[in-house]
Design a protein around this motif. Structure first.
Motif, PDB file in Angstrom:
ATOM      1  N   ASP A 323       0.885  -1.688   0.148  1.00 53.34           N
ATOM      2  CA  ASP A 323      -0.144  -0.003  -0.081  1.00 53.34           C
ATOM      3  C   ASP A 323       1.178   0.942  -0.012  1.00 53.34           C
ATOM      4  N   HIS A 324       1.973   1.532   0.630  1.00 51.82           N
ATOM      5  CA  HIS A 324       2.586   2.474   0.890  1.00 51.82           C
ATOM      6  C   HIS A 324       3.238   2.602  -0.554  1.00 51.82           C
ATOM      7  N   PHE A 325       3.912   1.647  -1.514  1.00 51.03           N
ATOM      8  CA  PHE A 325       4.713   1.405  -2.514  1.00 51.03           C
ATOM      9  C   PHE A 325       3.282   2.021  -4.149  1.00 51.03           C
ATOM     10  N   ARG A 326       2.311   1.653  -3.542  1.00 52.25           N
ATOM     11  CA  ARG A 326       1.003   1.952  -4.565  1.00 52.25           C
ATOM     12  C   ARG A 326       1.034   4.093  -4.355  1.00 52.25           C
ATOM     13  N   ASP A 327       0.788   4.188  -3.014  1.00 51.48           N
ATOM     14  CA  ASP A 327       0.754   5.564  -2.001  1.00 51.48           C
ATOM     15  C   ASP A 327       2.096   6.211  -2.896  1.00 51.48           C
ATOM     16  N   ILE A 328       2.966   6.123  -3.042  1.00 45.70           N
ATOM     17  CA  ILE A 328       4.249   6.987  -3.435  1.00 45.70           C
ATOM     18  C   ILE A 328       4.647   6.736  -4.413  1.00 45.70           C
ATOM     19  N   VAL A 329       4.506   5.732  -5.609  1.00 44.22           N
ATOM     20  CA  VAL A 329       4.642   6.086  -6.897  1.00 44.22           C
ATOM     21  C   VAL A 329       3.479   7.252  -7.440  1.00 44.22           C
ATOM     22  N   GLN A 330       2.466   7.135  -6.839  1.00 49.07           N
ATOM     23  CA  GLN A 330       1.492   7.595  -7.912  1.00 49.07           C
ATOM     24  C   GLN A 330       1.262   8.783  -7.727  1.00 49.07           C
ATOM     25  N   ARG A 331       1.716   9.610  -6.305  1.00 50.71           N
ATOM     26  CA  ARG A 331       2.119  10.672  -5.790  1.00 50.71           C
ATOM     27  C   ARG A 331       2.914  11.505  -6.772  1.00 50.71           C
ATOM     28  N   ALA A 332       3.667  10.568  -7.145  1.00 50.07           N
ATOM     29  CA  ALA A 332       5.454  10.951  -8.142  1.00 50.07           C
ATOM     30  C   ALA A 332       4.682  10.848  -9.020  1.00 50.07           C
ATOM     31  N   GLY A 333       3.541  10.394  -9.807  1.00 51.84           N
ATOM     32  CA  GLY A 333       3.019  10.401 -11.439  1.00 51.84           C
ATOM     33  C   GLY A 333       3.958   9.272 -11.893  1.00 51.84           C
ATOM     34  N   MET A 334       4.343   8.253 -11.369  1.00 50.66           N
ATOM     35  CA  MET A 334       4.486   7.541 -11.777  1.00 50.66           C
ATOM     36  C   MET A 334       3.512   6.310 -12.097  1.00 50.66           C
ATOM     37  N   SER A 335       3.873   5.547 -12.572  1.00 52.75           N
ATOM     38  CA  SER A 335       3.372   3.850 -13.511  1.00 52.75           C
ATOM     39  C   SER A 335       3.169   2.949 -12.364  1.00 52.75           C
ATOM     40  N   THR A 336       1.790   2.181 -11.818  1.00 44.23           N
ATOM     41  CA  THR A 336       2.092   0.750 -10.846  1.00 44.23           C
ATOM     42  C   THR A 336       2.036  -0.502 -12.207  1.00 44.23           C
ATOM     43  N   ALA A 337       2.333   0.286 -12.765  1.00 41.99           N
ATOM     44  CA  ALA A 337       2.488  -0.947 -14.215  1.00 41.99           C
ATOM     45  C   ALA A 337       2.947  -2.139 -13.534  1.00 41.99           C
ATOM     46  N   PRO A 338       4.046  -2.120 -12.901  1.00 40.08           N
ATOM     47  CA  PRO A 338       5.094  -3.891 -12.445  1.00 40.08           C
ATOM     48  C   PRO A 338       3.580  -4.475 -11.588  1.00 40.08           C
ATOM     49  N   LEU A 339       2.766  -4.234 -11.915  1.00 37.94           N
ATOM     50  CA  LEU A 339       2.036  -4.811 -10.302  1.00 37.94           C
ATOM     51  C   LEU A 339       0.195  -4.418 -10.326  1.00 37.94           C
ATOM     52  N   ASP A 340       0.109  -3.722 -11.843  1.00 37.54           N
ATOM     53  CA  ASP A 340      -0.965  -3.549 -11.811  1.00 37.54           C
ATOM     54  C   ASP A 340      -1.923  -4.887 -12.404  1.00 37.54           C
TER      55      ASP A 340
END
Length: 340
Positions: A323-340
């Motif tokens: 959950d922490h990973f998804r939060d910081i990646v989304q706020r940084a404007g990056m993609s969570t594609a590796p785990l979507d």
């Protein structure tokens, strides 16, 4: 000369790939608007070489806390260590299978510097087994200084990446912090790993006792010159039960600027935003992504009952979860594609 003009001078030099001692010193000390511009340049370089804008996700398994090094900045292997543990091959295999079934495709096996032959045999066996069954699994090792034959066996078993930080480019500072090793030996191991075929990761620690700004500039140049596929910078944290327990912590802004410069100077490399940042700086791992990092480690592999016995920088470590990973990646404007 105004502050804004000075900012533009060092930023213009970085854009021209001019990495003089003066330019790097100015950039390491950037704050406020100048730091924001430095981070922006780092993100531009990252996007040029990683256009998918998706960070690598690693799951870590801390497979042994046995360590012969006795580094003065580290709490592992100290005289007050409550329990020594080493996972055997079947345990490593079971944990890697569990992570694979939950979607992980990059796994980091980390340990203290344990040169015991039985331990190395178990890692080789575990890596060979898991890679033979999961061809899309990337295995990263962080096991310290080993003999060339051990590195070769691990590579032949299927491991593709190896992390071995040089920690300090000043030989005297290195020996002061790591009295059972030398910088020449460490660098020899790094070059041996690259010669064998590993994608090698290395980097420094910012804020070590007796470290100077000139030392950090030298760290940048050494990282730039080494044959690396990954680089990193970690903030010094005075670990409980270490010899440096009473030393002041490293500076967060200098560490983030170091990361930004690593990205600018080496745009093609992977670079983590570490859990130590999260411990020392509010929202530290998010800021690491904003400074150009593109790797996040998820601490979901080490058995819970063993986690307290792998303290590194603190017994009260930050162990980021999904959950922490998804939060910081989304706020940084990056993609969570590796785990979507």
């Amino acid at each position: 000369m105004t502050s804004t003009n000075t900012n533009h001078i060092f930023l213009s030099a970085l854009r021209r790939e001019e990495y003089s001692h003066l330019v790097l010193t100015e950039a390491l000390q950037a704050r406020g608007e100048a730091q924001a511009m430095l981070f922006e340049l780092a993100r531009e370089r990252r996007l040029q070489h990683f256009p998918d804008n998706a960070p690598q996700v690693r799951s870590v398994i801390e497979v042994s806390n046995v360590c012969r090094q006795k580094c003065r900045f580290c709490a592992i292997g100290g005289k007050d260590q409550a329990l020594n543990y080493t996972l055997e091959a079947p345990q490593m295999i079971m944990l890697m299978d569990f992570l694979y079934e939950h979607g992980r495709r990059t796994i980091l096996l980390q340990s203290g510097e344990n040169q015991n032959e039985r331990f190395i045999d178990d890692v080789v066996l575990a890596v060979r087994d898991i890679c033979s069954r999961h061809s899309d699994l990337r295995i990263i090792l962080c096991l310290g200084d080993l003999e060339r034959n051990d590195y070769q066996r691990l590579y032949d078993a299927g491991a593709t990446d190896y992390i071995l930080k040089f920690e300090a480019s000043n030989p005297e500072l290195f020996t002061y912090c790591k009295p059972n090793d030398t910088l020449d030996h460490r660098l020899g191991c790094i070059r041996t790993l690259a010669d064998i075929g590993f994608r090698v990761g290395s980097g420094n620690i910012v804020g070590l006792p007796r470290q100077t700004m000139d030392d950090i500039v030298s760290d940048l140049m050494l990282a730039h010159e080494l044959p690396l596929a990954m680089n990193s910078s970690t903030i010094f944290i005075p670990a409980e039960n270490s010899e440096f327990a009473d030393a002041p912590a490293g500076d967060g802004n200098t560490t983030l600027n170091m990361m930004a410069l690593l990205r600018i100077m080496n745009p093609h490399r992977l670079m983590p935003t570490t859990s130590s940042l999260e411990k020392m700086i509010p929202d530290g791992q998010y800021l690491g992504l904003m400074a150009g990092a593109n790797t996040v480690t998820i601490h979901d592999g080490t058995p819970e009952h063993l986690q307290q016995y792998f303290p590194i920088y603190s017994a009260k470590r930050i162990r980021p979860q999904m959950d922490h990973f998804r939060d910081i990646v989304q706020r940084a404007g990056m993609s969570t594609a590796p785990l979507d």
